[in-house]
Write an enzyme that holds these catalytic residues in place. Structure first.
Site, PDB file in Angstrom:
ATOM      1  N   CYS A   1       0.767  -1.146   0.093  1.00 45.27           N
ATOM      2  CA  CYS A   1      -0.423   0.005   0.097  1.00 45.27           C
ATOM      3  C   CYS A   1       0.888   0.744  -0.311  1.00 45.27           C
ATOM      4  O   CYS A   1       0.226   2.388  -0.374  1.00 45.27           O
ATOM      5  CB  CYS A   1      -1.022  -0.470   1.575  1.00 45.27           C
ATOM      6  SG  CYS A   1      -0.230  -0.148   2.570  1.00 45.27           S
TER       7      CYS A   1
ATOM      8  N   HIS B   1      -2.225   6.222   3.302  1.00 44.02           N
ATOM      9  CA  HIS B   1      -1.274   6.665   4.740  1.00 44.02           C
ATOM     10  C   HIS B   1      -0.517   8.190   3.342  1.00 44.02           C
ATOM     11  O   HIS B   1      -0.231   8.045   2.550  1.00 44.02           O
ATOM     12  CB  HIS B   1      -0.024   5.763   3.166  1.00 44.02           C
ATOM     13  CG  HIS B   1      -1.195   3.908   3.784  1.00 44.02           C
ATOM     14  ND1 HIS B   1      -0.837   3.636   5.305  1.00 44.02           N
ATOM     15  CD2 HIS B   1      -0.332   2.434   3.354  1.00 44.02           C
ATOM     16  CE1 HIS B   1      -1.689   2.699   4.986  1.00 44.02           C
ATOM     17  NE2 HIS B   1      -0.769   1.389   4.360  1.00 44.02           N
TER      18      HIS B   1
END
Lengths: 342, 342, 342, 342
Positions: free
Chosen positions: B147, B236
């Site tokens: 990710c 993120h």
């Protein structure tokens, strides 16, 4: 032994409250007066303060009337000031106290970059205090660094002595208390993080160089900083990728830190050990490690090989203690131990 | 146009739920079956699932019975699987589907480093899909990256083409959804952050090289990663200090990103624009920017000069959308557009 | 004076760690052994434990080998056990220790509702300890209440004595540490709250009645509880709307609390004062007040008139100290002071 | 159909931004002007605003110049204002617009308790709009309730019609967005909760009575409120213990809610269904449920017997949508549908 009277400037803010709290019962220092801005003046400290720290409130200052930040208003006998003022008012007020012959030990950034004003971490560059013959006047200002620059400088110091630090890439995960009170908006921080200001990154890029260098001659170490605020109350986590002379292995770096003995007299606020080493890979972690060494230790973890810079590590310190209130108190303690206070 | 039937493996987990939710009403794909582990088998998806996402639950799969993760149990007609399995079971199960002639588009890390299995970000390395003639059997596995590796690869791709990426230092502020469910303990994350595992850092150090390289020949770019979990739900944040050939100025870097046109057919999950540029210095920030481009855009900010590496920037993407569920769907869409599905 | 040897059952969990930590340096108690489940047995406590508390780890138990939770495995000389076991295993294990003649002071809910087992808050119902002649055998079990029932019972006790409590509506804002470790998922708690289980509400509706009643005859006070988990590390905030006999004014309620003197011998874990009164309307607040009285005080605030029930107030206590580890230790201290330990 | 021009007062704050965002693409309303305080005047909205919401910024107002909050400065043709002003300035400004013949639909608390000003939740008391012949002048003010009073009133309304509400004890878990921006300090909210102000509790104790009563004659329902701020971004959770006439069982309460059909024309901002019922006991939960019904639904859960009041339940709504921006828009839509706009 009698305790030296000191005054706290900016005593009602978050760092001022920490200073007052930590000086309660201090073996050699005593809060003789608290000073703050206009709207608090004349009220008892316990009323003027919206106390925002866990633990017993108001230290030994609950009943002291808040004084104006003016050397003429200070009680006779005191000649040492701990300043937790904001950078804005700090410049003039700290200058006025210096002009009046005071020793001013400041947490503000106002004077940090002045070449005549030492920027001191007691364990790292106590020799910079020699600078304290500042012009004009017999007083002087000593500053402590930005809250992230403190743990980074403490970690870099033994490595710089042992190997030479050639370059550093640093990133931060910074607690909200670093912004003071009210500081950060909860709307921005609930389940969120955000990049910090450019000036914060600039401080972290320049202050370690001044601290690690000779008085008046900052070390020429390129530092790249990325600073980010995270929803943590207290404790700044800093990651550093470091290029060191000779490219030592991570174990040698750990040894250099673990074996380092700062050449200063014992002072109450410099903990032994100075460095804690995290036992698990998911540490250091602020809620668990910020209070190590009564908030004055630096916790180090995950010292590992780095494919770009050579070695990488995490370090963590309590930002309003080791990075602010405790840093200022430690500087006063060191000045007192070295008999440099007026 | 009829929608191609696909099956979702690991459909009850957090990424599986996101896949099912995002395929509701998809123009060219339709969830024909959901499969999960032992304890869910036979129950309707709406009952087997503890739905943990905002928004309408269960997509179009509410009444589908949960099937075992076995190619023999799948409905006739389906030959494409999206896998949200954990790395452990993924290895065998995905291998079995491949062996049975399926196209397996996987979010798991199990096969990512296999030299015969392409690791694909649609906009970056669609040419790697040529690898899909895998041995043994007529089926194949295509994976999407970790990710954090997704936004980093997307940002590095235009820079690598234009300047050549020589080295990268990356740090992360990673949301808890990256750990799945239940994943991170709330005790560890309330007002706290902590260093991530070494394997997470390893993925971020290696996967961009495979993506930016030639099929079978990863790019030789040293990457140093420090990964930290923060108390954010989704999104993120990644900081990167980058050494580029020719040392371009920050403005040239911005231009290279803004002008980049990925050479792929239009697919529903590749947003236009691909890059959003933050308007304020305290952005990108996950709660405000993770959903940009329906969760598939990358938001870039603070592209600035770096005294160590040359240039530094922040980038941010939704970790369970662009970094997981949406990444897998986009890969299926691209395979469909290129007529590579069985 | 020599310290009485005690053993800690379930010593590796969050409450067990707190017990071990708080017994370090205790004036009259000493951890002679630590016991836990299968996978920890035989390893030194410092290794078996993933320490998850701030402060010095492992208490005085770092080098103790973890023993099985079996009375036959305990060191000679010890006959008192503090149990931090989960409710499941607690029933049998605590029963076995009792059968072997031990005094078992338990934080588990397994035996709390047994009419022969006293449920004790030292300052409230020390007379219930008379129950300790339990069948079968010479040993006995004493329990402490659910973490929310503790502060509520402490606040209700003086009011019940003085006015008679007729009915209570209680709501909670409960910290994640109440769920143990790993306990709550961070995904559920980042920027979020959620209703707690029905069994938690049931405990809060029944336990105060047992505590405030006569031994064997619970007080007949209808209590309505709504329990909600919030993203706080430590400290449960409880609101109570209370119907009292005679309908006293809020000031009378405050006076009843402030003037209450529990009729027990001085024990180290019962703080003076027992009640702290918040100075500002936005208090009590867990991060600031949970540690009051070394985690054993109850902080009360906003005692005001209520148009439905008569009076309303907030109270707050540290849930794993006053509501768990410290509660068990205080019960042992009281048993020791009353000379009721074997 | 052409869209009615409206102006937004206080357009740069958090609620103002939400109003502007939600009116983008509205079927029957169009933002013709944005107005705000001194320092924003004259600048384009996109520049004057520090946009603090996820999603596309600035609605259709990016290029509109910010105007002063003065009816004389408004564009010709507009006669309807949505006000997101703070309570302080709202009193005079909204009065001035009313005096100038405008329909002012306000989210501020300034006029809510004025007996001549209706306090309206569209689905509950549309008949109160008959009050809009206010003195002095041809204009009028209509207000929407406090952000917690909205979901509570919506849940109480069907119960009041069906059973009669006799008394309510309410507690809240309130998101930080309710405090506006910057609003709550992050220092107070990281891993923390705190009691709200007395005035917030007062609003929740009185506003439902005005809404559920006849125009000019509030319902005489004693309500006891305890309001607490929690570290959630959006979504207020409210618990209510309710005494109802005839003491209906929880299932009857659910049926009364589920079968309720508000007697109003279809308007875009009143969702169908109005009530969502949580499927799991740990719901409703703000991060998962606040956006139900595009932020305009109320999610209800855990309707259960209460030993003190008879029945207890949780309800949840998005505080800056259903509780503020969307509430004001819905009131405008209803006035438009009823042909009551000037």
């Amino acid at each position: 032994m009698s305790r030296l009277p000191v005054v706290v400037l900016g005593a009602t803010g978050m760092v001022g409250q920490r200073i007052v709290q930590r000086l309660a019962g201090h073996p050699s220092l005593r809060v003789a007066a608290v000073a703050a801005s206009e709207r608090s003046i004349g009220r008892p400290y316990a009323e003027a303060c919206t106390w925002r720290l866990a633990g017993a409130p108001f230290g030994e200052a609950a009943d002291l009337p808040v004084l104006p930040c003016d050397p003429g208003a200070m009680p006779a006998g005191a000649r040492t000031a701990l300043s937790a003022l904001d950078a804005g008012p700090a410049r003039d007020i700290e200058g006025a106290f210096r002009g009046a012959g005071w020793a001013v030990v400041s947490n503000a950034s106002a004077w940090r970059s002045d070449p005549l004003v030492p920027l001191v971490v007691p364990e790292v560059n106590p020799d910079h205090l020699g600078l304290t013959g500042q012009q004009p006047g017999p007083g002087y200002i000593v500053t402590n660094p930005n809250c992230c620059a403190v743990p980074l400088s403490l970690v870099l110091a033994p490595l710089h002595r042992r190997f030479g630090v050639e370059a550093v890439v640093a990133s931060t995960w910074q607690a909200v208390s670093g912004a003071g009170y009210p500081g950060e908006s909860a709307w921005d921080m609930v389940g969120n993080v955000h990049p910090h200001s450019a000036s914060e990154e600039r401080k972290l890029q320049t202050e370690p160089c001044k601290i690690l260098g000779e008085p008046g001659r900052p070390a020429a170490i390129p530092i790249s900083a990325r600073c980010v605020r995270v929803p943590v109350a207290d404790g700044h986590l800093v990651s550093a990728q470091i290029r060191l002379g000779g490219g030592p292995a991570p174990e040698e770096v750990v040894r250099a830190l673990a074996s380092w003995a700062p050449g200063i007299p014992a002072i109450p606020s410099s903990p032994r050990p100075l460095f804690h080493f995290a036992r698990h890979r998911d540490r250091p972690s602020p809620r668990f490690d910020a209070d190590n060494g009564d908030g004055m230790a630096v916790t180090v973890g995950n010292v590992e090989a780095c494919p770009v810079m050579g070695v990488k590590l995490f370090c963590l310190a309590h930002n309003t203690v080791r990075g602010a209130a405790g840093a200022a108190i430690a500087n006063v303690e060191l000045l007192q131990a070295l008999d440099l206070l007026p």
